[in-house]
Design a protein around this motif. Structure first.
Motif, PDB file in Angstrom:
ATOM      1  N   MET A   1       0.953  -1.092  -0.057  1.00  0.00           N
ATOM      2  CA  MET A   1       0.161  -0.081  -0.026  1.00  0.00           C
ATOM      3  C   MET A   1       0.999   1.397  -0.008  1.00  0.00           C
ATOM      4  O   MET A   1       1.910   1.402   0.684  1.00  0.00           O
ATOM      5  CB  MET A   1      -0.856  -0.091   1.091  1.00  0.00           C
ATOM      6  CG  MET A   1      -1.974   1.161   1.062  1.00  0.00           C
ATOM      7  SD  MET A   1      -3.349   0.790   2.319  1.00  0.00           S
ATOM      8  CE  MET A   1      -4.175  -0.939   1.389  1.00  0.00           C
ATOM      9  N   ASN A   2       0.376   2.258  -0.638  1.00  0.00           N
ATOM     10  CA  ASN A   2       1.336   3.491  -0.891  1.00  0.00           C
ATOM     11  C   ASN A   2       0.872   4.509   0.212  1.00  0.00           C
ATOM     12  O   ASN A   2      -0.400   4.441   0.737  1.00  0.00           O
ATOM     13  CB  ASN A   2       1.206   4.140  -2.421  1.00  0.00           C
ATOM     14  CG  ASN A   2       1.521   3.020  -3.387  1.00  0.00           C
ATOM     15  OD1 ASN A   2       2.484   2.522  -3.220  1.00  0.00           O
ATOM     16  ND2 ASN A   2       0.678   2.937  -4.350  1.00  0.00           N
ATOM     17  N   GLU A   3       1.677   5.584   0.384  1.00  0.00           N
ATOM     18  CA  GLU A   3       1.359   6.622   1.390  1.00  0.00           C
ATOM     19  C   GLU A   3       1.017   7.735   0.506  1.00  0.00           C
ATOM     20  O   GLU A   3       2.100   8.171  -0.524  1.00  0.00           O
ATOM     21  CB  GLU A   3       2.370   6.754   2.429  1.00  0.00           C
ATOM     22  CG  GLU A   3       2.586   5.527   3.453  1.00  0.00           C
ATOM     23  CD  GLU A   3       3.680   5.841   4.384  1.00  0.00           C
ATOM     24  OE1 GLU A   3       4.589   6.958   4.173  1.00  0.00           O
ATOM     25  OE2 GLU A   3       3.827   5.193   5.364  1.00  0.00           O
ATOM     26  N   TYR A   4       0.100   8.764   1.038  1.00  0.00           N
ATOM     27  CA  TYR A   4      -0.017   9.943   0.366  1.00  0.00           C
ATOM     28  C   TYR A   4      -0.445  10.882   1.252  1.00  0.00           C
ATOM     29  O   TYR A   4      -0.757  10.624   2.395  1.00  0.00           O
ATOM     30  CB  TYR A   4      -1.470   9.714  -0.746  1.00  0.00           C
ATOM     31  CG  TYR A   4      -1.300   8.689  -1.632  1.00  0.00           C
ATOM     32  CD1 TYR A   4      -0.790   9.112  -2.937  1.00  0.00           C
ATOM     33  CD2 TYR A   4      -1.633   7.408  -1.669  1.00  0.00           C
ATOM     34  CE1 TYR A   4      -0.821   8.234  -4.101  1.00  0.00           C
ATOM     35  CE2 TYR A   4      -1.290   6.489  -2.758  1.00  0.00           C
ATOM     36  CZ  TYR A   4      -0.988   6.895  -3.903  1.00  0.00           C
ATOM     37  OH  TYR A   4      -0.925   6.191  -4.801  1.00  0.00           O
ATOM     38  N   ILE A   5      -0.091  12.024   0.831  1.00  0.00           N
ATOM     39  CA  ILE A   5      -0.568  13.450   1.542  1.00  0.00           C
ATOM     40  C   ILE A   5      -1.577  14.167   0.892  1.00  0.00           C
ATOM     41  O   ILE A   5      -1.455  14.457  -0.290  1.00  0.00           O
ATOM     42  CB  ILE A   5       1.031  14.008   1.961  1.00  0.00           C
ATOM     43  CG1 ILE A   5       0.685  14.953   3.054  1.00  0.00           C
ATOM     44  CG2 ILE A   5       1.592  14.684   0.726  1.00  0.00           C
ATOM     45  CD1 ILE A   5       1.983  15.853   3.751  1.00  0.00           C
ATOM     46  N   LEU A   6      -2.411  14.504   1.482  1.00  0.00           N
ATOM     47  CA  LEU A   6      -3.301  15.615   1.079  1.00  0.00           C
ATOM     48  C   LEU A   6      -3.240  16.848   1.474  1.00  0.00           C
ATOM     49  O   LEU A   6      -3.154  16.900   2.547  1.00  0.00           O
ATOM     50  CB  LEU A   6      -4.773  15.139   1.587  1.00  0.00           C
ATOM     51  CG  LEU A   6      -5.622  14.177   0.596  1.00  0.00           C
ATOM     52  CD1 LEU A   6      -4.845  12.731   0.935  1.00  0.00           C
ATOM     53  CD2 LEU A   6      -6.964  13.714   1.186  1.00  0.00           C
ATOM     54  N   LEU A   7      -2.955  17.852   0.685  1.00  0.00           N
ATOM     55  CA  LEU A   7      -2.649  19.075   0.987  1.00  0.00           C
ATOM     56  C   LEU A   7      -3.603  20.226   0.842  1.00  0.00           C
ATOM     57  O   LEU A   7      -4.048  20.136  -0.375  1.00  0.00           O
ATOM     58  CB  LEU A   7      -1.017  19.864   0.079  1.00  0.00           C
ATOM     59  CG  LEU A   7      -0.022  18.665   0.327  1.00  0.00           C
ATOM     60  CD1 LEU A   7       1.162  19.109  -0.642  1.00  0.00           C
ATOM     61  CD2 LEU A   7       0.433  19.283   1.496  1.00  0.00           C
ATOM     62  N   MET A   8      -4.101  20.821   1.756  1.00  0.00           N
ATOM     63  CA  MET A   8      -5.469  21.542   1.759  1.00  0.00           C
ATOM     64  C   MET A   8      -4.792  23.152   1.308  1.00  0.00           C
ATOM     65  O   MET A   8      -3.990  23.536   2.166  1.00  0.00           O
ATOM     66  CB  MET A   8      -6.217  21.529   2.899  1.00  0.00           C
ATOM     67  CG  MET A   8      -7.312  20.374   2.840  1.00  0.00           C
ATOM     68  SD  MET A   8      -6.527  18.923   3.087  1.00  0.00           S
ATOM     69  CE  MET A   8      -5.886  18.734   4.902  1.00  0.00           C
ATOM     70  N   HIS A   9      -5.363  23.680   0.369  1.00  0.00           N
ATOM     71  CA  HIS A   9      -5.024  25.072   0.042  1.00  0.00           C
ATOM     72  C   HIS A   9      -5.757  25.918   0.519  1.00  0.00           C
ATOM     73  O   HIS A   9      -7.158  25.629   0.540  1.00  0.00           O
ATOM     74  CB  HIS A   9      -4.707  25.114  -1.585  1.00  0.00           C
ATOM     75  CG  HIS A   9      -3.554  24.346  -2.138  1.00  0.00           C
ATOM     76  ND1 HIS A   9      -2.521  24.923  -2.631  1.00  0.00           N
ATOM     77  CD2 HIS A   9      -3.515  23.033  -2.391  1.00  0.00           C
ATOM     78  CE1 HIS A   9      -1.755  24.111  -3.188  1.00  0.00           C
ATOM     79  NE2 HIS A   9      -2.254  22.796  -2.960  1.00  0.00           N
ATOM     80  N   ASP A  10      -5.517  27.295   0.413  1.00  0.00           N
ATOM     81  CA  ASP A  10      -6.363  28.250   0.933  1.00  0.00           C
ATOM     82  C   ASP A  10      -6.973  29.323  -0.040  1.00  0.00           C
ATOM     83  O   ASP A  10      -6.727  30.169  -0.370  1.00  0.00           O
ATOM     84  CB  ASP A  10      -5.607  29.069   1.978  1.00  0.00           C
ATOM     85  CG  ASP A  10      -6.447  30.354   2.575  1.00  0.00           C
ATOM     86  OD1 ASP A  10      -7.479  30.121   2.796  1.00  0.00           O
ATOM     87  OD2 ASP A  10      -5.649  31.357   3.355  1.00  0.00           O
ATOM     88  N   ASP A  11      -7.682  28.451  -0.720  1.00  0.00           N
ATOM     89  CA  ASP A  11      -8.599  28.916  -1.918  1.00  0.00           C
ATOM     90  C   ASP A  11      -9.799  28.661  -2.011  1.00  0.00           C
ATOM     91  O   ASP A  11     -10.620  28.502  -3.016  1.00  0.00           O
ATOM     92  CB  ASP A  11      -7.827  28.664  -3.279  1.00  0.00           C
ATOM     93  CG  ASP A  11      -7.936  27.216  -3.608  1.00  0.00           C
ATOM     94  OD1 ASP A  11      -8.531  26.241  -2.615  1.00  0.00           O
ATOM     95  OD2 ASP A  11      -7.477  26.697  -4.426  1.00  0.00           O
ATOM     96  N   VAL A  12     -10.596  28.257  -0.855  1.00  0.00           N
ATOM     97  CA  VAL A  12     -11.868  27.930  -0.697  1.00  0.00           C
ATOM     98  C   VAL A  12     -12.947  28.870  -1.240  1.00  0.00           C
ATOM     99  O   VAL A  12     -12.742  29.994  -1.202  1.00  0.00           O
ATOM    100  CB  VAL A  12     -12.413  27.528   0.737  1.00  0.00           C
ATOM    101  CG1 VAL A  12     -11.608  26.411   1.006  1.00  0.00           C
ATOM    102  CG2 VAL A  12     -12.303  28.557   1.711  1.00  0.00           C
ATOM    103  N   GLN A  13     -14.287  28.650  -1.631  1.00  0.00           N
ATOM    104  CA  GLN A  13     -15.050  29.547  -1.956  1.00  0.00           C
ATOM    105  C   GLN A  13     -16.284  29.649  -0.953  1.00  0.00           C
ATOM    106  O   GLN A  13     -16.750  30.910  -0.978  1.00  0.00           O
ATOM    107  CB  GLN A  13     -15.963  28.933  -3.305  1.00  0.00           C
ATOM    108  CG  GLN A  13     -15.173  28.934  -4.699  1.00  0.00           C
ATOM    109  CD  GLN A  13     -15.835  28.381  -5.701  1.00  0.00           C
ATOM    110  OE1 GLN A  13     -16.855  27.819  -5.713  1.00  0.00           O
ATOM    111  NE2 GLN A  13     -15.010  27.813  -6.657  1.00  0.00           N
ATOM    112  N   ASP A  14     -16.276  28.934  -0.023  1.00  0.00           N
ATOM    113  CA  ASP A  14     -16.983  28.992   1.203  1.00  0.00           C
ATOM    114  C   ASP A  14     -16.349  28.863   2.361  1.00  0.00           C
ATOM    115  O   ASP A  14     -16.085  27.812   2.896  1.00  0.00           O
ATOM    116  CB  ASP A  14     -18.274  27.708   0.851  1.00  0.00           C
ATOM    117  CG  ASP A  14     -19.196  27.968   2.121  1.00  0.00           C
ATOM    118  OD1 ASP A  14     -18.940  28.537   3.111  1.00  0.00           O
ATOM    119  OD2 ASP A  14     -20.269  27.136   1.864  1.00  0.00           O
ATOM    120  N   ALA A  15     -15.708  29.847   2.962  1.00  0.00           N
ATOM    121  CA  ALA A  15     -14.816  29.768   4.115  1.00  0.00           C
ATOM    122  C   ALA A  15     -15.621  29.196   5.244  1.00  0.00           C
ATOM    123  O   ALA A  15     -14.865  28.588   6.273  1.00  0.00           O
ATOM    124  CB  ALA A  15     -14.267  31.160   4.310  1.00  0.00           C
TER     125      ALA A  15
END
Length: 99
Positions: A1-15
């Motif tokens: 199984m592989n490891e992944y990282i999910l990176l959340m960016h600060d560009d949301v439309q609904d803060a």
């Protein structure tokens, strides 16, 4: 199984949706229940640098580590992610194994 990282960016439309603690709690519980969650955190303020300029990139707000069989399988973890559901960018990157 592989490891992944999910990176959340600060560009949301609904803060409001992206910062809703109840939604984040539900999402983290969903990740825990999958058995493929390896942690994560919000990320504080900082700066991005590139030779000759600063701040050119969208700031990151947090990260989540997961395990999945493939990038396509990792995409399933976008469902319920408050940043993604609020119209923001969630970048998925594989964490290569050291050999």
């Amino acid at each position: 199984m592989n490891e992944y990282i999910l990176l959340m960016h600060d560009d949301v439309q609904d803060a409001a949706k992206a910062s809703d603690n109840s939604l984040w709690g539900d999402y983290i519980r969903q990740l825990h229940a999958s058995g493929q969650f390896d942690g994560g955190s919000s990320i504080g303020h900082g700066a991005a640098f590139k030779q000759g300029q600063a701040g050119a990139l969208t700031p990151l707000t947090g990260y989540i580590r997961i395990r999945a069989d493939s990038l396509e399988a990792a995409r399933h973890f976008l469902a319920g992610n408050p940043t993604y559901e609020a119209g923001g960018t969630v970048e998925i990157r594989e964490l290569p194994r050291e050999e």
